[in-house]
Design a protein around this motif. Structure first.
Motif, PDB file in Angstrom:
ATOM      1  N   PRO A 147       0.752  -0.960   0.146  1.00 21.31           N
ATOM      2  CA  PRO A 147       0.042  -0.130  -0.093  1.00 21.31           C
ATOM      3  C   PRO A 147       0.643   1.225  -0.094  1.00 21.31           C
ATOM      4  O   PRO A 147       2.077   1.222  -0.079  1.00 21.31           O
ATOM      5  CB  PRO A 147      -0.892  -0.085   1.467  1.00 21.31           C
ATOM      6  CG  PRO A 147       0.243  -0.805   2.202  1.00 21.31           C
ATOM      7  CD  PRO A 147       0.987  -1.744   1.286  1.00 21.31           C
ATOM      8  N   HIS A 148       0.175   2.376  -0.016  1.00 18.21           N
ATOM      9  CA  HIS A 148       0.964   3.615   0.080  1.00 18.21           C
ATOM     10  C   HIS A 148       1.563   3.375   1.735  1.00 18.21           C
ATOM     11  O   HIS A 148       0.990   3.025   2.515  1.00 18.21           O
ATOM     12  CB  HIS A 148      -0.095   4.942   0.153  1.00 18.21           C
ATOM     13  CG  HIS A 148      -0.366   5.111  -1.201  1.00 18.21           C
ATOM     14  ND1 HIS A 148      -1.595   4.778  -1.657  1.00 18.21           N
ATOM     15  CD2 HIS A 148       0.175   5.973  -1.988  1.00 18.21           C
ATOM     16  CE1 HIS A 148      -1.771   5.544  -2.728  1.00 18.21           C
ATOM     17  NE2 HIS A 148      -0.798   6.154  -2.827  1.00 18.21           N
ATOM     18  N   TYR A 150       2.743   4.489   5.237  1.00 16.53           N
ATOM     19  CA  TYR A 150       1.843   4.833   6.331  1.00 16.53           C
ATOM     20  C   TYR A 150       2.573   6.292   7.054  1.00 16.53           C
ATOM     21  O   TYR A 150       3.666   6.358   7.196  1.00 16.53           O
ATOM     22  CB  TYR A 150       1.835   3.929   7.655  1.00 16.53           C
ATOM     23  CG  TYR A 150       0.990   4.546   8.740  1.00 16.53           C
ATOM     24  CD1 TYR A 150      -0.149   5.006   8.841  1.00 16.53           C
ATOM     25  CD2 TYR A 150       1.880   4.953   9.971  1.00 16.53           C
ATOM     26  CE1 TYR A 150      -0.800   5.595   9.662  1.00 16.53           C
ATOM     27  CE2 TYR A 150       1.196   5.586  11.016  1.00 16.53           C
ATOM     28  CZ  TYR A 150      -0.185   5.951  10.850  1.00 16.53           C
ATOM     29  OH  TYR A 150      -0.681   6.724  11.982  1.00 16.53           O
ATOM     30  N   SER A 154      -0.723  11.807   6.562  1.00 16.60           N
ATOM     31  CA  SER A 154      -0.985  11.706   5.159  1.00 16.60           C
ATOM     32  C   SER A 154      -2.520  11.218   4.613  1.00 16.60           C
ATOM     33  O   SER A 154      -3.065  10.268   5.075  1.00 16.60           O
ATOM     34  CB  SER A 154      -0.240  10.463   4.358  1.00 16.60           C
ATOM     35  OG  SER A 154      -0.522  10.103   3.215  1.00 16.60           O
ATOM     36  N   TYR A 156      -3.328  10.352   1.809  1.00 17.18           N
ATOM     37  CA  TYR A 156      -3.441   9.057   0.994  1.00 17.18           C
ATOM     38  C   TYR A 156      -3.319   7.799   1.748  1.00 17.18           C
ATOM     39  O   TYR A 156      -4.030   6.736   1.320  1.00 17.18           O
ATOM     40  CB  TYR A 156      -2.165   9.274  -0.102  1.00 17.18           C
ATOM     41  CG  TYR A 156      -2.180  10.595  -0.789  1.00 17.18           C
ATOM     42  CD1 TYR A 156      -3.306  10.704  -1.940  1.00 17.18           C
ATOM     43  CD2 TYR A 156      -1.357  11.736  -0.517  1.00 17.18           C
ATOM     44  CE1 TYR A 156      -3.001  12.142  -2.673  1.00 17.18           C
ATOM     45  CE2 TYR A 156      -1.400  12.878  -1.414  1.00 17.18           C
ATOM     46  CZ  TYR A 156      -2.477  12.904  -2.229  1.00 17.18           C
ATOM     47  OH  TYR A 156      -2.269  13.925  -3.072  1.00 17.18           O
ATOM     48  N   ALA A 157      -2.487   7.799   2.713  1.00 21.10           N
ATOM     49  CA  ALA A 157      -2.497   6.695   3.579  1.00 21.10           C
ATOM     50  C   ALA A 157      -4.027   6.473   4.084  1.00 21.10           C
ATOM     51  O   ALA A 157      -4.292   5.201   4.183  1.00 21.10           O
ATOM     52  CB  ALA A 157      -1.456   6.865   4.657  1.00 21.10           C
ATOM     53  N   ASP A 160      -5.697   5.008   1.614  1.00 21.23           N
ATOM     54  CA  ASP A 160      -5.545   3.729   1.121  1.00 21.23           C
ATOM     55  C   ASP A 160      -6.098   2.643   2.388  1.00 21.23           C
ATOM     56  O   ASP A 160      -6.280   1.462   1.689  1.00 21.23           O
ATOM     57  CB  ASP A 160      -3.968   3.577   1.089  1.00 21.23           C
ATOM     58  CG  ASP A 160      -3.510   2.406   0.284  1.00 21.23           C
ATOM     59  OD1 ASP A 160      -4.028   2.217  -0.771  1.00 21.23           O
ATOM     60  OD2 ASP A 160      -2.408   2.053   0.488  1.00 21.23           O
TER      61      ASP A 160
END
Length: 168
Positions: A147-148, A150, A154, A156-157, A160
Motif C-alpha cells: 500500500p501507500h 503509512y 497523510s 493518501y495513507a 488507502d
C-alpha cells in the motif's frame, strides 16, 4: 498468543496486530510454540522461518543461536497503524500491513538508544479452523501488493485504508 478473533476483516487485522506484538524475539523455544499456534496448516515452513528469524536476532546481539531470553533484557513491539486487505473474494485470506516501533530495555542500562521506528511489515492471514492463521502459501503471498506508506498525517495513507491502532 491471542486467539479467537472474529471472522471479519477487523478480526484479521486484530489478530495480525496481536500476533506481531506478542511474538517472542529472543527465546527460540517459545517462538516455536507461538508460531505453531498461529501457523496455517498449508504453511509448515512458517514455523521454521519464524524460529530462524529469532536465531538471527540472537546471533546479531552476540547470543548463542538457541536459548532463552537473557535475564534483564526485554523487548516491546508497538503496532501504531494497520491496514487489512482481502486477497480473495470471500474475505478468508487477508494481508495485514503493520507499521510499528520496537524497543529494547536492558536492566541497569535503561532504554534502547537506537530503537526500530516506523518499520513496516505484513502478515498473510487465512481463516482456518475457526481462527486466523499465518500462511506463507505462495498462492497468497504472490498476490500481496504494497500500500501507500503509512504516515499519520497523510491523506493518501488514510484513503488507502491505514488506521491507527489504539494502545487501550
Amino acid at each position: 498468543m491471542g486467539t479467537g478473533f472474529e471472522h471479519s476483516n477487523l478480526g484479521a487485522v486484530s489478530a495480525g496486530v496481536s500476533y506481531w506484538e506478542d511474538l517472542d524475539l529472543l527465546d527460540d523455544v517459545l517462538a516455536r510454540k507461538q508460531w505453531k499456534a498461529i501457523a496455517a496448516a498449508d504453511s509448515p515452513g512458517t514455523v521454521d522461518q519464524g524460529v530462524s528469524e529469532v536465531r538471527k536476532v540472537r546471533e546479531g546481539v552476540g547470543l548463542p543461536p538457541s536459548g532463552g531470553t537473557p535475564d534483564g533484557i526485554t523487548f516491546s513491539t508497538s503496532v501504531k497503524a494497520a491496514l487489512g486487505r482481502s486477497l480473495d473474494k470471500t474475505g478468508d485470506v487477508v494481508v495485514v500491513w503493520l507499521n510499528y516501533d520496537r524497543f529494547a530495555t536492558i536492566r541497569d542500562k535503561g532504554a534502547d538508544d537506537n530503537p526500530l521506528r516506523d518499520e513496516t511489515t505484513s502478515l498473510v492471514l487465512k481463516w482456518e479452523s475457526g481462527d486466523w492463521k499465518v500462511t506463507t502459501d505462495p498462492q497468497w503471498t504472490a498476490k500481496v501488493k504494497g500500500p501507500h506508506a503509512y504516515d499519520p498525517d497523510s491523506k493518501y495513507a488514510w484513503l488507502d485504508g491505514w488506521r491507527q491502532v489504539s494502545d487501550d
